[in-house]
Design an enzyme around this catalytic site. Sequence first.
Site, PDB file in Angstrom:
ATOM      1  N   HIS A   1      -9.615   1.088   4.479  1.00  0.00           N
ATOM      2  CA  HIS A   1      -8.025   1.626   5.485  1.00  0.00           C
ATOM      3  C   HIS A   1      -8.359   2.112   6.874  1.00  0.00           C
ATOM      4  O   HIS A   1      -9.173   3.091   6.838  1.00  0.00           O
ATOM      5  CB  HIS A   1      -7.126   1.984   4.902  1.00  0.00           C
ATOM      6  CG  HIS A   1      -5.762   1.609   5.463  1.00  0.00           C
ATOM      7  ND1 HIS A   1      -5.333   2.991   5.807  1.00  0.00           N
ATOM      8  CD2 HIS A   1      -4.395   0.484   4.920  1.00  0.00           C
ATOM      9  CE1 HIS A   1      -4.140   2.501   6.365  1.00  0.00           C
ATOM     10  NE2 HIS A   1      -3.719   1.726   5.755  1.00  0.00           N
TER      11      HIS A   1
ATOM     12  N   LYS B   1       0.092   4.097  -0.699  1.00  0.00           N
ATOM     13  CA  LYS B   1      -0.979   5.016   0.490  1.00  0.00           C
ATOM     14  C   LYS B   1      -0.347   6.291  -0.583  1.00  0.00           C
ATOM     15  O   LYS B   1      -0.151   6.560  -1.290  1.00  0.00           O
ATOM     16  CB  LYS B   1      -0.397   5.532   2.240  1.00  0.00           C
ATOM     17  CG  LYS B   1      -0.194   4.597   2.374  1.00  0.00           C
ATOM     18  CD  LYS B   1       0.079   4.949   4.213  1.00  0.00           C
ATOM     19  CE  LYS B   1       0.114   2.663   4.849  1.00  0.00           C
ATOM     20  NZ  LYS B   1      -0.074   3.935   6.424  1.00  0.00           N
TER      21      LYS B   1
ATOM     22  N   GLU C   1      -6.924   4.511   7.844  1.00  0.00           N
ATOM     23  CA  GLU C   1      -6.486   6.105   7.580  1.00  0.00           C
ATOM     24  C   GLU C   1      -7.970   6.492   6.949  1.00  0.00           C
ATOM     25  O   GLU C   1      -8.125   7.510   7.689  1.00  0.00           O
ATOM     26  CB  GLU C   1      -5.245   6.174   6.701  1.00  0.00           C
ATOM     27  CG  GLU C   1      -3.963   6.035   7.920  1.00  0.00           C
ATOM     28  CD  GLU C   1      -2.821   5.316   6.802  1.00  0.00           C
ATOM     29  OE1 GLU C   1      -2.746   5.349   5.677  1.00  0.00           O
ATOM     30  OE2 GLU C   1      -2.164   5.272   7.502  1.00  0.00           O
TER      31      GLU C   1
ATOM     32  N   ASN D   1       0.747  -1.426   0.080  1.00  0.00           N
ATOM     33  CA  ASN D   1      -0.157  -0.235  -0.370  1.00  0.00           C
ATOM     34  C   ASN D   1       0.795   1.311  -0.228  1.00  0.00           C
ATOM     35  O   ASN D   1       1.629   1.861   0.525  1.00  0.00           O
ATOM     36  CB  ASN D   1      -1.102   0.050   1.303  1.00  0.00           C
ATOM     37  CG  ASN D   1      -2.050   1.238   1.710  1.00  0.00           C
ATOM     38  OD1 ASN D   1      -2.037   1.922   0.582  1.00  0.00           O
ATOM     39  ND2 ASN D   1      -2.337   1.333   2.548  1.00  0.00           N
TER      40      ASN D   1
ATOM     41  N   GLU E   1      -5.320  -5.203  10.906  1.00  0.00           N
ATOM     42  CA  GLU E   1      -4.662  -3.724  10.521  1.00  0.00           C
ATOM     43  C   GLU E   1      -4.458  -3.439  12.133  1.00  0.00           C
ATOM     44  O   GLU E   1      -5.541  -2.401  12.511  1.00  0.00           O
ATOM     45  CB  GLU E   1      -4.177  -3.315   9.679  1.00  0.00           C
ATOM     46  CG  GLU E   1      -3.917  -3.832   8.072  1.00  0.00           C
ATOM     47  CD  GLU E   1      -3.121  -2.799   7.234  1.00  0.00           C
ATOM     48  OE1 GLU E   1      -1.978  -2.801   6.928  1.00  0.00           O
ATOM     49  OE2 GLU E   1      -3.795  -1.528   7.338  1.00  0.00           O
TER      50      GLU E   1
ATOM     51  N   SER F   1       3.323  -2.216  10.393  1.00  0.00           N
ATOM     52  CA  SER F   1       5.028  -2.264  10.536  1.00  0.00           C
ATOM     53  C   SER F   1       6.295  -3.823  10.055  1.00  0.00           C
ATOM     54  O   SER F   1       6.370  -4.214  10.696  1.00  0.00           O
ATOM     55  CB  SER F   1       5.618  -2.441  12.100  1.00  0.00           C
ATOM     56  OG  SER F   1       5.095  -0.760  12.490  1.00  0.00           O
TER      57      SER F   1
ATOM     58  N   GLY G   1       2.777   1.936  10.631  1.00  0.00           N
ATOM     59  CA  GLY G   1       3.479   3.138  10.656  1.00  0.00           C
ATOM     60  C   GLY G   1       4.479   3.355  12.214  1.00  0.00           C
ATOM     61  O   GLY G   1       5.506   4.490  11.852  1.00  0.00           O
TER      62      GLY G   1
HETATM   63  C1  PEP Z   1      -0.494   0.310   6.414  1.00  0.00           C
HETATM   64  O1  PEP Z   1      -0.888   1.649   6.551  1.00  0.00           O
HETATM   65  O2  PEP Z   1      -1.539  -0.724   5.347  1.00  0.00           O
HETATM   66  C2  PEP Z   1       0.252  -0.744   6.827  1.00  0.00           C
HETATM   67  C3  PEP Z   1       0.295  -1.562   7.159  1.00  0.00           C
HETATM   68  O3  PEP Z   1       1.466  -0.007   6.990  1.00  0.00           O
HETATM   69  P1  PEP Z   1       3.177   0.338   7.917  1.00  0.00           P
HETATM   70  O4  PEP Z   1       3.912  -1.129   7.426  1.00  0.00           O
HETATM   71  O5  PEP Z   1       3.382   0.912   7.200  1.00  0.00           O
HETATM   72  O6  PEP Z   1       3.030   0.147   9.237  1.00  0.00           O
END
Ligand code: PEP
Length: 256
Positions: A99, A14, A101, A12, A169, A214, A175
Amino acid sequence: MTPEVRPLIAGNWKMNGTRQSLSEIKMIAEGVQGPLSDKVDALICPPATLLYVATALATDSPLMIGAQDCHFATAGAHTGDISADMIADCFGTHVILGHSERRTDYRESDHLVKLKVQAAHAAGLTAIICVGETSDERDGYQTLDVLMRQMEGSIPPDATAANTVIAYEPLWAIGTGVTPTPADVGVAHAFMRAELGQKFGSEGRTMRLLYGGSVKPANARELMSVANVDGALIGGASLKASDFLAIYSVYDGLTA
Ligand code: PEP
Protein backbone atom coordinates in the site's frame (compact mmCIF):
# COMPACT_ATOMS: atom_id res chain seq x y z
CA MET A 1 -15.38 -5.18 -15.56
CA THR A 2 -13.60 -8.05 -17.21
CA PRO A 3 -15.82 -10.79 -18.65
CA GLU A 4 -15.52 -14.04 -16.64
CA VAL A 5 -13.82 -12.27 -13.73
CA ARG A 6 -15.65 -12.21 -10.40
CA PRO A 7 -15.47 -8.73 -8.90
CA LEU A 8 -14.09 -8.07 -5.43
CA ILE A 9 -15.11 -5.20 -3.18
CA ALA A 10 -12.42 -4.85 -0.54
CA GLY A 11 -12.27 -2.51 2.44
CA ASN A 12 -9.03 -1.27 3.98
CA TRP A 13 -9.71 0.00 7.47
CA LYS A 14 -6.10 1.19 7.93
CA MET A 15 -5.36 2.17 11.57
CA ASN A 16 -9.03 2.62 12.37
CA GLY A 17 -11.38 0.54 14.44
CA THR A 18 -11.73 -0.75 17.97
CA ARG A 19 -13.94 -3.49 19.35
CA GLN A 20 -16.84 -1.05 19.10
CA SER A 21 -16.45 -1.03 15.31
CA LEU A 22 -17.13 -4.74 15.14
CA SER A 23 -20.82 -3.87 14.83
CA GLU A 24 -20.02 -2.46 11.37
CA ILE A 25 -18.33 -5.72 10.37
CA LYS A 26 -21.33 -7.63 11.66
CA MET A 27 -23.66 -5.47 9.53
CA ILE A 28 -21.44 -5.96 6.48
CA ALA A 29 -21.31 -9.72 7.11
CA GLU A 30 -25.11 -9.77 7.18
CA GLY A 31 -25.50 -7.36 4.27
CA VAL A 32 -23.50 -9.46 1.81
CA GLN A 33 -25.59 -12.58 2.32
CA GLY A 34 -28.05 -11.85 -0.50
CA PRO A 35 -28.12 -13.21 -4.08
CA LEU A 36 -25.35 -10.80 -5.16
CA SER A 37 -22.89 -12.94 -3.19
CA ASP A 38 -23.15 -15.48 -6.04
CA LYS A 39 -21.30 -13.10 -8.33
CA VAL A 40 -19.39 -10.57 -6.20
CA ASP A 41 -16.84 -11.15 -3.42
CA ALA A 42 -16.57 -8.91 -0.36
CA LEU A 43 -13.59 -8.47 1.93
CA ILE A 44 -12.80 -6.29 4.94
CA CYS A 45 -9.23 -5.80 6.16
CA PRO A 46 -9.47 -4.47 9.73
CA PRO A 47 -6.42 -3.70 11.89
CA ALA A 48 -4.61 -6.82 13.12
CA THR A 49 -6.05 -6.34 16.62
CA LEU A 50 -9.53 -7.16 15.28
CA LEU A 51 -8.58 -9.86 12.79
CA TYR A 52 -9.44 -12.97 14.78
CA VAL A 53 -12.68 -11.70 16.25
CA ALA A 54 -13.72 -10.34 12.84
CA THR A 55 -13.25 -13.72 11.16
CA ALA A 56 -15.33 -15.28 13.95
CA LEU A 57 -18.10 -12.75 13.30
CA ALA A 58 -18.07 -13.53 9.59
CA THR A 59 -18.08 -17.31 9.92
CA ASP A 60 -21.58 -17.76 8.53
CA SER A 61 -21.25 -15.06 5.90
CA PRO A 62 -19.58 -14.91 2.47
CA LEU A 63 -17.68 -11.88 3.82
CA MET A 64 -13.94 -12.57 3.84
CA ILE A 65 -11.54 -10.99 6.31
CA GLY A 66 -7.96 -10.03 5.56
CA ALA A 67 -4.98 -8.13 6.93
CA GLN A 68 -3.18 -4.96 5.84
CA ASP A 69 0.44 -6.09 5.83
CA CYS A 70 2.71 -8.98 6.80
CA HIS A 71 6.41 -9.66 7.29
CA PHE A 72 8.25 -11.74 4.70
CA ALA A 73 9.57 -14.16 7.32
CA THR A 74 7.40 -16.89 8.83
CA ALA A 75 8.47 -16.15 12.43
CA GLY A 76 11.33 -14.69 14.43
CA ALA A 77 12.79 -11.56 15.97
CA HIS A 78 10.72 -8.89 14.19
CA THR A 79 9.17 -6.80 16.94
CA GLY A 80 5.79 -5.40 16.06
CA ASP A 81 5.35 -7.41 12.86
CA ILE A 82 2.94 -10.19 12.02
CA SER A 83 3.56 -13.06 9.62
CA ALA A 84 1.39 -14.38 6.83
CA ASP A 85 1.06 -17.63 8.78
CA MET A 86 -0.35 -15.68 11.73
CA ILE A 87 -2.96 -14.12 9.44
CA ALA A 88 -3.90 -17.55 8.11
CA ASP A 89 -4.00 -18.86 11.68
CA CYS A 90 -6.68 -16.20 12.41
CA PHE A 91 -8.60 -17.46 9.33
CA GLY A 92 -7.69 -14.38 7.31
CA THR A 93 -7.78 -15.06 3.57
CA HIS A 94 -6.14 -11.96 2.06
CA VAL A 95 -3.40 -9.47 2.83
CA ILE A 96 -2.90 -6.01 1.35
CA LEU A 97 0.76 -5.50 0.40
CA GLY A 98 2.68 -2.52 -0.92
CA HIS A 99 0.00 0.00 0.00
CA SER A 100 1.31 3.48 -0.79
CA GLU A 101 1.14 4.42 2.89
CA ARG A 102 3.60 1.61 3.66
CA ARG A 103 5.73 2.36 0.62
CA THR A 104 5.92 6.00 1.81
CA ASP A 105 5.95 5.71 5.63
CA TYR A 106 8.29 2.69 5.79
CA ARG A 107 10.09 3.11 2.48
CA GLU A 108 8.97 -0.32 1.32
CA SER A 109 10.62 -1.18 -1.98
CA ASP A 110 9.17 -3.23 -4.80
CA HIS A 111 11.60 -6.00 -3.87
CA LEU A 112 10.41 -6.07 -0.25
CA VAL A 113 6.80 -6.12 -1.41
CA LYS A 114 7.61 -9.08 -3.66
CA LEU A 115 9.14 -11.00 -0.73
CA LYS A 116 6.00 -10.32 1.31
CA VAL A 117 3.78 -11.47 -1.54
CA GLN A 118 5.74 -14.72 -1.74
CA ALA A 119 5.31 -15.20 2.01
CA ALA A 120 1.58 -14.57 1.66
CA HIS A 121 1.32 -17.13 -1.13
CA ALA A 122 3.29 -19.69 0.87
CA ALA A 123 0.78 -19.26 3.72
CA GLY A 124 -2.14 -19.80 1.33
CA LEU A 125 -3.24 -16.15 1.34
CA THR A 126 -4.31 -14.04 -1.60
CA ALA A 127 -2.10 -10.95 -1.89
CA ILE A 128 -3.60 -7.62 -2.90
CA ILE A 129 -0.65 -5.73 -4.38
CA CYS A 130 -1.06 -1.96 -4.56
CA VAL A 131 0.53 0.14 -7.28
CA GLY A 132 0.04 3.75 -8.33
CA GLU A 133 1.71 7.01 -9.22
CA THR A 134 2.23 10.23 -7.24
CA SER A 135 0.76 13.49 -8.49
CA ASP A 136 4.20 14.62 -9.70
CA GLU A 137 4.57 11.41 -11.67
CA ARG A 138 1.11 11.89 -13.14
CA ASP A 139 1.93 15.48 -14.09
CA GLY A 140 5.14 14.21 -15.72
CA TYR A 141 3.15 11.66 -17.79
CA GLN A 142 4.96 8.81 -16.03
CA THR A 143 1.91 6.90 -14.81
CA LEU A 144 2.31 3.89 -17.08
CA ASP A 145 6.09 3.73 -16.50
CA VAL A 146 5.51 3.71 -12.75
CA LEU A 147 2.87 0.99 -13.04
CA MET A 148 5.15 -1.13 -15.18
CA ARG A 149 8.08 -0.71 -12.78
CA GLN A 150 6.00 -1.48 -9.69
CA MET A 151 4.30 -4.50 -11.25
CA GLU A 152 7.60 -5.83 -12.58
CA GLY A 153 9.24 -5.39 -9.17
CA SER A 154 6.44 -6.49 -6.84
CA ILE A 155 4.65 -9.39 -8.53
CA PRO A 156 6.46 -12.72 -8.13
CA PRO A 157 6.59 -15.29 -10.93
CA ASP A 158 4.30 -17.68 -9.01
CA ALA A 159 1.40 -15.20 -9.15
CA THR A 160 -1.91 -16.62 -10.36
CA ALA A 161 -5.42 -15.22 -10.74
CA ALA A 162 -6.35 -17.07 -7.55
CA ASN A 163 -3.52 -15.91 -5.29
CA THR A 164 -2.98 -12.36 -6.54
CA VAL A 165 -5.08 -9.22 -6.97
CA ILE A 166 -3.64 -5.94 -8.24
CA ALA A 167 -5.02 -2.63 -6.96
CA TYR A 168 -4.38 0.54 -8.96
CA GLU A 169 -4.35 3.34 -6.42
CA PRO A 170 -3.12 6.72 -7.67
CA LEU A 171 -1.59 8.31 -4.56
CA TRP A 172 -3.21 11.66 -5.27
CA ALA A 173 -6.65 10.04 -5.19
CA ILE A 174 -6.26 8.30 -1.82
CA GLY A 175 -8.26 10.00 0.90
CA THR A 176 -8.58 13.21 -1.11
CA GLY A 177 -12.06 12.95 -2.58
CA VAL A 178 -10.49 13.40 -6.02
CA THR A 179 -10.57 10.56 -8.55
CA PRO A 180 -9.13 10.09 -12.01
CA THR A 181 -11.66 10.27 -14.82
CA PRO A 182 -13.15 6.92 -15.85
CA ALA A 183 -11.23 7.32 -19.12
CA ASP A 184 -7.92 7.66 -17.23
CA VAL A 185 -8.74 4.66 -15.06
CA GLY A 186 -9.55 2.77 -18.25
CA VAL A 187 -6.16 3.59 -19.77
CA ALA A 188 -4.27 2.49 -16.64
CA HIS A 189 -6.25 -0.74 -16.27
CA ALA A 190 -6.00 -1.63 -19.96
CA PHE A 191 -2.25 -1.15 -19.70
CA MET A 192 -2.01 -3.33 -16.60
CA ARG A 193 -4.21 -6.01 -18.20
CA ALA A 194 -1.97 -6.11 -21.27
CA GLU A 195 1.20 -6.30 -19.16
CA LEU A 196 -0.22 -9.08 -16.99
CA GLY A 197 -1.44 -11.00 -20.01
CA GLN A 198 1.98 -10.78 -21.58
CA LYS A 199 3.73 -11.96 -18.44
CA PHE A 200 1.29 -14.49 -17.01
CA GLY A 201 -0.79 -15.58 -20.02
CA SER A 202 -4.35 -16.66 -19.18
CA GLU A 203 -3.71 -16.14 -15.44
CA GLY A 204 -2.82 -12.53 -16.16
CA ARG A 205 -5.88 -12.05 -18.34
CA THR A 206 -8.16 -13.05 -15.44
CA MET A 207 -6.20 -11.61 -12.49
CA ARG A 208 -8.45 -9.15 -10.67
CA LEU A 209 -7.62 -5.48 -11.13
CA LEU A 210 -9.16 -3.23 -8.48
CA TYR A 211 -9.39 0.53 -8.59
CA GLY A 212 -8.73 2.36 -5.30
CA GLY A 213 -8.77 6.02 -4.31
CA SER A 214 -11.79 7.96 -3.02
CA VAL A 215 -14.35 5.36 -4.12
CA LYS A 216 -17.72 6.35 -2.65
CA PRO A 217 -21.32 5.25 -3.16
CA ALA A 218 -21.78 8.26 -5.46
CA ASN A 219 -18.98 7.41 -7.91
CA ALA A 220 -18.78 3.63 -7.57
CA ARG A 221 -21.10 2.69 -10.42
CA GLU A 222 -19.22 4.83 -12.93
CA LEU A 223 -15.81 3.57 -11.81
CA MET A 224 -16.85 -0.09 -11.56
CA SER A 225 -18.29 0.08 -15.09
CA VAL A 226 -14.89 0.80 -16.63
CA ALA A 227 -13.39 -2.03 -18.70
CA ASN A 228 -10.82 -4.11 -16.77
CA VAL A 229 -11.94 -2.72 -13.39
CA ASP A 230 -12.86 -5.81 -11.40
CA GLY A 231 -13.80 -4.17 -8.13
CA ALA A 232 -12.57 -1.62 -5.65
CA LEU A 233 -10.18 -1.17 -2.76
CA ILE A 234 -11.94 1.24 -0.43
CA GLY A 235 -10.45 3.15 2.48
CA GLY A 236 -12.64 5.72 4.23
CA ALA A 237 -15.97 4.57 2.80
CA SER A 238 -15.41 1.01 4.03
CA LEU A 239 -15.60 2.06 7.68
CA LYS A 240 -19.35 2.48 7.54
CA ALA A 241 -21.37 -0.61 6.69
CA SER A 242 -23.99 1.46 4.85
CA ASP A 243 -21.39 3.00 2.51
CA PHE A 244 -19.53 -0.27 1.94
CA LEU A 245 -22.77 -2.09 1.17
CA ALA A 246 -23.95 0.70 -1.14
CA ILE A 247 -20.72 0.32 -3.15
CA TYR A 248 -21.02 -3.48 -3.16
CA SER A 249 -24.61 -3.15 -4.39
CA VAL A 250 -23.68 -1.26 -7.55
CA TYR A 251 -23.00 -4.68 -9.07
CA ASP A 252 -26.72 -5.32 -8.95
CA GLY A 253 -27.55 -5.04 -12.61
CA LEU A 254 -24.02 -4.22 -13.77
CA THR A 255 -22.84 -6.53 -16.54
CA ALA A 256 -19.54 -6.84 -18.35
C1 PEP B 1 -6.81 3.25 0.30
O1 PEP B 1 -6.05 3.82 1.09
O2 PEP B 1 -6.59 2.08 -0.03
C2 PEP B 1 -7.94 4.00 -0.21
C3 PEP B 1 -8.41 3.66 -1.37
O3 PEP B 1 -8.41 5.05 0.56
P1 PEP B 1 -9.68 6.00 0.25
O4 PEP B 1 -10.79 5.14 -0.31
O5 PEP B 1 -10.04 6.58 1.57
O6 PEP B 1 -9.22 6.99 -0.75
